[in-house]
Design a protein around this motif. Structure first.
Motif, short mmCIF file in Angstrom:
data_model
loop_
_atom_site.label_atom_id
_atom_site.label_comp_id
_atom_site.label_asym_id
_atom_site.label_seq_id
_atom_site.Cartn_x
_atom_site.Cartn_y
_atom_site.Cartn_z
N ASN A 37 -1.57 -0.82 7.84
CA ASN A 37 -0.63 -1.93 7.63
C ASN A 37 0.37 -2.02 8.77
O ASN A 37 0.84 -3.10 9.10
N PHE A 61 -9.46 -6.49 3.78
CA PHE A 61 -9.69 -5.08 3.44
C PHE A 61 -8.41 -4.46 2.86
O PHE A 61 -8.46 -3.71 1.89
N LEU A 62 -7.25 -4.80 3.49
CA LEU A 62 -5.98 -4.20 3.05
C LEU A 62 -5.52 -4.75 1.70
O LEU A 62 -4.72 -4.12 1.02
N GLU A 63 -6.04 -5.93 1.33
CA GLU A 63 -5.70 -6.46 0.01
C GLU A 63 -6.24 -5.54 -1.08
O GLU A 63 -5.60 -5.34 -2.11
N THR A 64 -7.43 -4.97 -0.84
CA THR A 64 -8.01 -4.07 -1.85
C THR A 64 -7.72 -2.60 -1.57
O THR A 64 -7.87 -1.77 -2.46
N ASN A 65 -7.32 -2.30 -0.34
CA ASN A 65 -6.98 -0.90 0.02
C ASN A 65 -5.54 -0.92 0.53
O ASN A 65 -5.28 -0.93 1.73
N LYS A 66 -4.63 -0.93 -0.41
CA LYS A 66 -3.22 -1.26 -0.09
C LYS A 66 -2.56 -0.30 0.91
O LYS A 66 -1.71 -0.71 1.69
N SER A 67 -2.95 0.97 0.89
CA SER A 67 -2.34 1.93 1.83
C SER A 67 -3.15 2.06 3.11
O SER A 67 -2.90 2.96 3.91
N GLY A 68 -4.15 1.21 3.29
CA GLY A 68 -5.07 1.35 4.42
C GLY A 68 -6.21 2.29 4.04
O GLY A 68 -6.33 2.68 2.87
N GLY A 69 -7.03 2.63 5.02
CA GLY A 69 -8.14 3.55 4.72
C GLY A 69 -9.26 3.45 5.72
O GLY A 69 -9.20 2.65 6.67
N HIS A 96 -12.29 2.28 7.51
CA HIS A 96 -12.85 0.93 7.53
C HIS A 96 -14.30 0.92 7.99
O HIS A 96 -15.14 0.27 7.39
#
Ligand code: MC0
Length: 166
Positions: free
Chosen positions: A46, A101-109, A111
Motif C-alpha cells: 500500500n 489485489f489490495l482490495e482483497t489483500n488489505k495489508s498487501g501480500g 502477488h
C-alpha cells in the motif's frame, strides 16, 4: 463445415502432440522453453516508502530507486538479495491490477513469482500446449526492459506466474 471443423481440430491435436513430443525428446535437457532461475518474488504494498524503509532500515537490504511503469499500472522497487530479488509493487493509476489485489489483500501480500526462460515465445507455446492461459497474446516489456508474459494463477496452482526472457 463439420468436416472443416474436424480437420482443424485434428490438425491442432496433431500439432500439440508433435510439440509435446519435441519438448520431451529434445536432445539436450536445456530446451529453450524450460524455466531457469527465480528472477523475483513480487510483493504488493500500500505504501512503497514504508516498505522500502522496512527492507533498507530494518533488514539492511540494498534497494533500487523507484521506477514508474504506467503501462503496467505500477511503481516498482527491487530489493537486491544476491541471487534473486524482491519486487515491491505499488499501484499507479486508476486501473492498476495491484489496486484490485489490495482490495482483497488489505495489508498487501505475495502477488507473483517471476521465472526466467531462454525464449519467451517457445515458453508461451509450451505452456499453451498444456492448457495454461497466457494473460496477453504477445509478450510485453517488463520492469527489466525484457519480454515478459503472465500466466493465469488459476492454471498455476494459485500462483500468478510471470515468465521473463533472460
Ligand atoms: C512490471 C511487471 C514486471 O515485473 O515486469 C509487473 O510486475 S506488472 C504487475 C501487475 N500486472 C499484472 O498483475 C498483470 C497480470 N495480472 C492480471 O492479468 C490480473 O491481475 C489477473 C491475475 C488475471 C487477475 O485479474 P482480475 O483482478 O480481474 O481478476 P479477479 O480479481 O476477479 O481474480 C480472479 C481470481 O484470481 C485470483 N487472483 C487474482 N490475482 C491473483 C494473484 N496475484 N495471485 C493469485 N491469485 C490471484 C483471485 O483471487 C480470483 O480468485 P477467486 O475467483 O477464487 O476469487
Amino acid at each position: 463445415m463439420l468436416r472443416l471443423i474436424c480437420t482443424n481440430l485434428c490438425s491442432k491435436n496433431v500439432y500439440l502432440k508433435v510439440l509435446r513430443y519435441d519438448i520431451r525428446n529434445f536432445s539436450s535437457s536445456e530446451h529453450p522453453s524450460k524455466i531457469g532461475a527465480l528472477n523475483h518474488v513480487a510483493v504488493a504494498v500500500n505504501n512503497l516508502q514504508k516498505a522500502v524503509d522496512y527492507y533498507r532500515e530494518a533488514l539492511g537490504a540494498t534497494v533500487s530507486e523507484p521506477q514508474k511503469l504506467p503501462e503496467h499500472g505500477v511503481t516498482v522497487v527491487f530489493v537486491r538479495l544476491g541471487n534473486t530479488n524482491i519486487e515491491l509493487l505499488e499501484p499507479l493509476g486508476s486501473s492498476s491490477p495491484i489496486s484490485k489485489f489490495l482490495e482483497t489483500n488489505k495489508s498487501g501480500g505475495l502477488h507473483h513469482i517471476c521465472l526466467e526462460v531462454e525464449n519467451i515465445n517457445s515458453a508461451m507455446q509450451r505452456a499453451k500446449s498444456y492448457g495454461i492461459r497466457c494473460l496477453t497474446e504477445e509478450p510485453r516489456i517488463g520492469a527489466h526492459g525484457k519480454p515478459v508474459v503472465f500466466l493465469h494463477p488459476k492454471d498455476c496452482n494459485g500462483v500468478l506466474t510471470e515468465l521473463e526472457q533472460k
